[in-house]
Design a protein around this motif. Sequence first.
Motif, PDB file in Angstrom:
ATOM      1  N   LEU A  34       0.835  -1.198   0.000  1.00  0.00           N
ATOM      2  CA  LEU A  34       0.000   0.000   0.000  1.00  0.00           C
ATOM      3  C   LEU A  34       0.870   1.248   0.000  1.00  0.00           C
ATOM      4  O   LEU A  34       1.975   1.243   0.559  1.00  0.00           O
ATOM      5  CB  LEU A  34      -0.893   0.009   1.239  1.00  0.00           C
ATOM      6  N   ALA A  35       0.353   2.314  -0.591  1.00  0.00           N
ATOM      7  CA  ALA A  35       1.032   3.606  -0.587  1.00  0.00           C
ATOM      8  C   ALA A  35      -0.014   4.701  -0.737  1.00  0.00           C
ATOM      9  O   ALA A  35      -1.132   4.443  -1.181  1.00  0.00           O
ATOM     10  CB  ALA A  35       2.043   3.688  -1.730  1.00  0.00           C
ATOM     11  N   GLU A  36       0.369   5.904  -0.375  1.00  0.00           N
ATOM     12  CA  GLU A  36      -0.537   7.033  -0.555  1.00  0.00           C
ATOM     13  C   GLU A  36      -0.339   7.696  -1.909  1.00  0.00           C
ATOM     14  O   GLU A  36      -0.893   8.756  -2.164  1.00  0.00           O
ATOM     15  CB  GLU A  36      -0.393   8.029   0.600  1.00  0.00           C
ATOM     16  N   ASP A  37       0.445   7.053  -2.775  1.00  0.00           N
ATOM     17  CA  ASP A  37       0.571   7.541  -4.144  1.00  0.00           C
ATOM     18  C   ASP A  37       0.369   6.388  -5.113  1.00  0.00           C
ATOM     19  O   ASP A  37       0.561   5.235  -4.778  1.00  0.00           O
ATOM     20  CB  ASP A  37       1.919   8.225  -4.365  1.00  0.00           C
ATOM     21  N   ARG A  38      -0.013   6.734  -6.300  1.00  0.00           N
ATOM     22  CA  ARG A  38      -0.341   5.754  -7.328  1.00  0.00           C
ATOM     23  C   ARG A  38       0.887   5.451  -8.175  1.00  0.00           C
ATOM     24  O   ARG A  38       1.921   6.086  -8.042  1.00  0.00           O
ATOM     25  CB  ARG A  38      -1.457   6.302  -8.206  1.00  0.00           C
ATOM     26  N   GLY A  39       0.738   4.493  -9.072  1.00  0.00           N
ATOM     27  CA  GLY A  39       1.780   4.208 -10.041  1.00  0.00           C
ATOM     28  C   GLY A  39       1.887   5.318 -11.075  1.00  0.00           C
ATOM     29  O   GLY A  39       0.960   6.118 -11.246  1.00  0.00           O
ATOM     30  N   ARG A  40       2.983   5.353 -11.801  1.00  0.00           N
ATOM     31  CA  ARG A  40       3.245   6.470 -12.707  1.00  0.00           C
ATOM     32  C   ARG A  40       2.321   6.538 -13.914  1.00  0.00           C
ATOM     33  O   ARG A  40       2.149   7.600 -14.498  1.00  0.00           O
ATOM     34  CB  ARG A  40       4.689   6.455 -13.154  1.00  0.00           C
ATOM     35  N   PHE A  41       1.698   5.455 -14.319  1.00  0.00           N
ATOM     36  CA  PHE A  41       0.824   5.470 -15.493  1.00  0.00           C
ATOM     37  C   PHE A  41      -0.640   5.732 -15.137  1.00  0.00           C
ATOM     38  O   PHE A  41      -1.466   5.909 -16.022  1.00  0.00           O
ATOM     39  CB  PHE A  41       0.905   4.134 -16.242  1.00  0.00           C
ATOM     40  N   VAL A  42      -0.958   5.748 -13.876  1.00  0.00           N
ATOM     41  CA  VAL A  42      -2.344   5.822 -13.416  1.00  0.00           C
ATOM     42  C   VAL A  42      -2.791   7.278 -13.300  1.00  0.00           C
ATOM     43  O   VAL A  42      -2.074   8.116 -12.745  1.00  0.00           O
ATOM     44  CB  VAL A  42      -2.480   5.116 -12.050  1.00  0.00           C
ATOM     45  N   PRO A  43      -3.981   7.594 -13.810  1.00  0.00           N
ATOM     46  CA  PRO A  43      -4.497   8.960 -13.667  1.00  0.00           C
ATOM     47  C   PRO A  43      -4.618   9.331 -12.186  1.00  0.00           C
ATOM     48  O   PRO A  43      -4.998   8.497 -11.354  1.00  0.00           O
ATOM     49  CB  PRO A  43      -5.883   8.889 -14.326  1.00  0.00           C
ATOM     50  N   PRO A  44      -4.301  10.576 -11.833  1.00  0.00           N
ATOM     51  CA  PRO A  44      -4.355  10.983 -10.423  1.00  0.00           C
ATOM     52  C   PRO A  44      -5.784  11.059  -9.906  1.00  0.00           C
ATOM     53  O   PRO A  44      -6.732  11.263 -10.664  1.00  0.00           O
ATOM     54  CB  PRO A  44      -3.697  12.357 -10.425  1.00  0.00           C
ATOM     55  N   SER A  45      -5.894  10.932  -8.611  1.00  0.00           N
ATOM     56  CA  SER A  45      -7.175  11.119  -7.930  1.00  0.00           C
ATOM     57  C   SER A  45      -7.295  12.592  -7.555  1.00  0.00           C
ATOM     58  O   SER A  45      -6.288  13.277  -7.367  1.00  0.00           O
ATOM     59  CB  SER A  45      -7.208  10.251  -6.669  1.00  0.00           C
ATOM     60  N   LYS A  46      -8.518  13.051  -7.395  1.00  0.00           N
ATOM     61  CA  LYS A  46      -8.744  14.438  -6.985  1.00  0.00           C
ATOM     62  C   LYS A  46      -8.769  14.575  -5.469  1.00  0.00           C
ATOM     63  O   LYS A  46      -8.983  15.667  -4.947  1.00  0.00           O
ATOM     64  CB  LYS A  46     -10.051  14.943  -7.592  1.00  0.00           C
ATOM     65  N   GLU A  47      -8.551  13.460  -4.771  1.00  0.00           N
ATOM     66  CA  GLU A  47      -8.584  13.484  -3.304  1.00  0.00           C
ATOM     67  C   GLU A  47      -7.519  12.533  -2.758  1.00  0.00           C
ATOM     68  O   GLU A  47      -7.028  11.670  -3.484  1.00  0.00           O
ATOM     69  CB  GLU A  47      -9.970  13.069  -2.820  1.00  0.00           C
ATOM     70  N   PRO A  48      -7.169  12.695  -1.489  1.00  0.00           N
ATOM     71  CA  PRO A  48      -6.196  11.773  -0.892  1.00  0.00           C
ATOM     72  C   PRO A  48      -6.721  10.338  -0.939  1.00  0.00           C
ATOM     73  O   PRO A  48      -7.933  10.101  -0.841  1.00  0.00           O
ATOM     74  CB  PRO A  48      -6.071  12.262   0.547  1.00  0.00           C
ATOM     75  N   GLU A  49      -5.787   9.400  -1.099  1.00  0.00           N
ATOM     76  CA  GLU A  49      -6.182   8.006  -1.246  1.00  0.00           C
ATOM     77  C   GLU A  49      -5.120   7.087  -0.670  1.00  0.00           C
ATOM     78  O   GLU A  49      -3.978   7.487  -0.459  1.00  0.00           O
ATOM     79  CB  GLU A  49      -6.362   7.669  -2.730  1.00  0.00           C
ATOM     80  N   LEU A  50      -5.504   5.847  -0.469  1.00  0.00           N
ATOM     81  CA  LEU A  50      -4.549   4.775  -0.248  1.00  0.00           C
ATOM     82  C   LEU A  50      -4.613   3.922  -1.503  1.00  0.00           C
ATOM     83  O   LEU A  50      -5.702   3.696  -2.050  1.00  0.00           O
ATOM     84  CB  LEU A  50      -4.907   3.955   0.997  1.00  0.00           C
ATOM     85  N   TYR A  51      -3.446   3.486  -1.977  1.00  0.00           N
ATOM     86  CA  TYR A  51      -3.373   2.806  -3.261  1.00  0.00           C
ATOM     87  C   TYR A  51      -2.751   1.431  -3.087  1.00  0.00           C
ATOM     88  O   TYR A  51      -1.713   1.301  -2.442  1.00  0.00           O
ATOM     89  CB  TYR A  51      -2.532   3.631  -4.249  1.00  0.00           C
ATOM     90  N   VAL A  52      -3.394   0.430  -3.641  1.00  0.00           N
ATOM     91  CA  VAL A  52      -2.843  -0.928  -3.653  1.00  0.00           C
ATOM     92  C   VAL A  52      -1.845  -0.975  -4.803  1.00  0.00           C
ATOM     93  O   VAL A  52      -2.228  -0.973  -5.965  1.00  0.00           O
ATOM     94  CB  VAL A  52      -3.945  -1.994  -3.840  1.00  0.00           C
ATOM     95  N   ARG A  53      -0.562  -1.017  -4.474  1.00  0.00           N
ATOM     96  CA  ARG A  53       0.480  -1.037  -5.507  1.00  0.00           C
ATOM     97  C   ARG A  53       0.784  -2.456  -5.972  1.00  0.00           C
ATOM     98  O   ARG A  53       1.257  -2.666  -7.071  1.00  0.00           O
ATOM     99  CB  ARG A  53       1.755  -0.374  -4.973  1.00  0.00           C
ATOM    100  N   LEU A  54       0.515  -3.448  -5.097  1.00  0.00           N
ATOM    101  CA  LEU A  54       0.741  -4.845  -5.456  1.00  0.00           C
ATOM    102  C   LEU A  54      -0.158  -5.713  -4.599  1.00  0.00           C
ATOM    103  O   LEU A  54      -0.287  -5.481  -3.395  1.00  0.00           O
ATOM    104  CB  LEU A  54       2.210  -5.231  -5.203  1.00  0.00           C
ATOM    105  N   LEU A  55      -0.768  -6.690  -5.222  1.00  0.00           N
ATOM    106  CA  LEU A  55      -1.521  -7.721  -4.514  1.00  0.00           C
ATOM    107  C   LEU A  55      -1.191  -9.035  -5.189  1.00  0.00           C
ATOM    108  O   LEU A  55      -1.406  -9.189  -6.394  1.00  0.00           O
ATOM    109  CB  LEU A  55      -3.029  -7.464  -4.562  1.00  0.00           C
TER     110      LEU A  55
END
Length: 172
Positions: free
Chosen positions: A75-96
Amino acid sequence: MKIRNGGPSDASDILSLLDGAISWLAGQERTGQWGDEPFSTNQARVDQVTSYTEDPFLVRLAVDEEGRTIGCCVLAEDRGRFVPPSKEPELYVRLLVTDRTRKGSGIGAALIADAIEETRRRGLDLLRVDCYAGNDRKLVGQYRALGFTETETFEAEQPSGMWPGQVLEIRL
């Protein structure tokens, strides 16, 4: 099964899970997601997994009653480089990734439930993930079954060609 925090000493277990997933996918002729080369033999992928075990990432591992790693969620609070950004803070599943010999035993669902709780603990309202959206979109369906809703699509340029991706979210 228990879920615990992971760290740098767990990188080899995570690579082993990924190698098993690649072998399982290749056995079904589904190499579009990650190819057919084990992660552990590709230095760039080893470096990526190693980086996931360090700050700012949170590694959550599912372990069986004997202490063997059977699943991983990064998990991370930032997304992968190819993913469109969110307009709000998020938690991101980087790997499952889960042990494919235990397919259907609820490991992925437990790790996503844990990710939802971590999202709440951080006071966030959005958990997102992206996944391979090629072939028959089977992986997208698996994330829908875990409670995610499809949002936008994207393409990532890879050495093997364009990689179709799907972003999904859970709003809390």
